[in-house]
Design a protein around this motif. Structure first.
Motif, PDB file in Angstrom:
ATOM      1  N   UNK A   8      43.838  86.037   9.134  1.00 21.04           N
ATOM      2  CA  UNK A   8      42.479  85.573   9.265  1.00 21.04           C
ATOM      3  C   UNK A   8      41.787  86.423  10.310  1.00 21.04           C
ATOM      4  N   UNK A   9      40.548  86.632  10.113  1.00 16.64           N
ATOM      5  CA  UNK A   9      39.743  87.394  11.042  1.00 16.64           C
ATOM      6  C   UNK A   9      39.732  86.681  12.402  1.00 16.64           C
ATOM      7  N   UNK A  10      40.056  87.405  13.484  1.00 14.47           N
ATOM      8  CA  UNK A  10      40.095  86.748  14.797  1.00 14.47           C
ATOM      9  C   UNK A  10      38.750  86.180  15.223  1.00 14.47           C
ATOM     10  N   UNK A  11      37.683  86.834  14.835  1.00 13.39           N
ATOM     11  CA  UNK A  11      36.354  86.333  15.195  1.00 13.39           C
ATOM     12  C   UNK A  11      36.081  85.019  14.478  1.00 13.39           C
ATOM     13  N   UNK A  12      36.476  84.941  13.203  1.00  8.75           N
ATOM     14  CA  UNK A  12      36.291  83.708  12.441  1.00  8.75           C
ATOM     15  C   UNK A  12      37.125  82.578  13.037  1.00  8.75           C
ATOM     16  N   UNK A  13      38.345  82.870  13.441  1.00 12.07           N
ATOM     17  CA  UNK A  13      39.203  81.859  14.067  1.00 12.07           C
ATOM     18  C   UNK A  13      38.577  81.333  15.356  1.00 12.07           C
ATOM     19  N   UNK A  14      38.072  82.239  16.165  1.00 12.26           N
ATOM     20  CA  UNK A  14      37.439  81.823  17.423  1.00 12.26           C
ATOM     21  C   UNK A  14      36.180  81.018  17.156  1.00 12.26           C
ATOM     22  N   UNK A  15      35.415  81.413  16.142  1.00  7.24           N
ATOM     23  CA  UNK A  15      34.211  80.674  15.786  1.00  7.24           C
ATOM     24  C   UNK A  15      34.558  79.260  15.322  1.00  7.24           C
ATOM     25  N   UNK A  16      35.598  79.144  14.496  1.00  6.96           N
ATOM     26  CA  UNK A  16      36.034  77.821  14.037  1.00  6.96           C
ATOM     27  C   UNK A  16      36.445  76.952  15.224  1.00  6.96           C
ATOM     28  N   UNK A  17      37.172  77.535  16.164  1.00  7.14           N
ATOM     29  CA  UNK A  17      37.591  76.772  17.347  1.00  7.14           C
ATOM     30  C   UNK A  17      36.402  76.347  18.202  1.00  7.14           C
ATOM     31  N   UNK A  18      35.454  77.235  18.398  1.00  4.97           N
ATOM     32  CA  UNK A  18      34.271  76.908  19.203  1.00  4.97           C
ATOM     33  C   UNK A  18      33.463  75.805  18.531  1.00  4.97           C
ATOM     34  N   UNK A  19      33.285  75.898  17.216  1.00  5.52           N
ATOM     35  CA  UNK A  19      32.549  74.863  16.492  1.00  5.52           C
ATOM     36  C   UNK A  19      33.288  73.530  16.575  1.00  5.52           C
ATOM     37  N   UNK A  20      34.614  73.570  16.436  1.00  9.37           N
ATOM     38  CA  UNK A  20      35.405  72.336  16.515  1.00  9.37           C
ATOM     39  C   UNK A  20      35.289  71.692  17.898  1.00  9.37           C
ATOM     40  N   UNK A  21      35.332  72.501  18.940  1.00 10.64           N
ATOM     41  CA  UNK A  21      35.182  71.964  20.296  1.00 10.64           C
ATOM     42  C   UNK A  21      33.788  71.383  20.473  1.00 10.64           C
ATOM     43  N   UNK A  22      32.774  72.083  19.945  1.00  6.60           N
ATOM     44  CA  UNK A  22      31.405  71.573  20.024  1.00  6.60           C
ATOM     45  C   UNK A  22      31.236  70.247  19.290  1.00  6.60           C
ATOM     46  N   UNK A  23      31.792  70.158  18.099  1.00  8.20           N
ATOM     47  CA  UNK A  23      31.726  68.910  17.335  1.00  8.20           C
ATOM     48  C   UNK A  23      32.477  67.803  18.078  1.00  8.20           C
ATOM     49  N   UNK A  24      33.639  68.146  18.644  1.00  6.93           N
ATOM     50  CA  UNK A  24      34.405  67.148  19.392  1.00  6.93           C
ATOM     51  C   UNK A  24      33.620  66.640  20.599  1.00  6.93           C
ATOM     52  N   UNK A  25      32.979  67.537  21.317  1.00 11.69           N
ATOM     53  CA  UNK A  25      32.176  67.123  22.475  1.00 11.69           C
ATOM     54  C   UNK A  25      31.004  66.243  22.053  1.00 11.69           C
ATOM     55  N   UNK A  26      30.350  66.600  20.948  1.00 12.74           N
ATOM     56  CA  UNK A  26      29.238  65.781  20.451  1.00 12.74           C
ATOM     57  C   UNK A  26      29.723  64.401  20.025  1.00 12.74           C
TER      58      UNK A  26
END
Length: 152
Positions: free
Chosen positions: A1-19
């Protein structure tokens, strides 16, 4: 998997979790019966199974790359072996963090937001595990081991 895509997925998941923790903590807190029953020894069982299978696969891949490097004399495989080692370290660290979260959950959780924070943290670790596992799996399919068949 593209490392940038993996990092983006993680950042979005953390953002959703915080919300979710801030605005709907009952969705990821202990009011959610599934998460209340999941983030305990069951969660550690899943992490442990993924860790054991993945570490065994990583070890075999690491050894195969070593043999391939010896046969081909290609030093470019050292980068891949370094990434494999890094993935193993991250998996072990994720398991340790999950273990600490499960052990500390009854001690540190005093309200809805606390339970939601621990549960969301555990879900992010599980997502991180899945991303590492998919990265390893897709990386294996990209490596050509055809020249290592000379061992037979």
């Amino acid at each position: 998997m593209n490392p940038i895509l993996s990092k983006l997925i993680l950042v979005v998941a953390v953002g959703v979790a915080l919300c979710l923790i801030a605005y709907r903590p009952q969705w990821v807190g202990d009011e959610n019966k599934f998460l209340r029953d999941f983030v305990n020894h069951e969660y550690l069982n899943i992490l442990g199974v993924i860790l054991a299978i993945t570490l065994a696969s990583l070890s075999q891949l690491h050894l195969s790359l070593g043999r391939l490097r010896n046969q081909l004399g290609d030093e470019g495989l050292d980068d891949i072996r370094c990434e494999i080692r890094s993935s193993a370290i991250w998996l072990i660290l994720g398991f340790i963090l999950g273990l600490i979260a499960v052990i500390m959950k009854p001690i540190i959780v005093f309200g809805v937001a606390g339970a939601a924070s621990v549960n969301a943290f555990c879900l992010v670790i599980l997502l991180f595990y899945i991303l590492i596992l998919s990265d390893i799996t897709l990386s294996v399919f990209d490596i050509d081991f055809a020249s290592s068949n000379d061992d037979k």
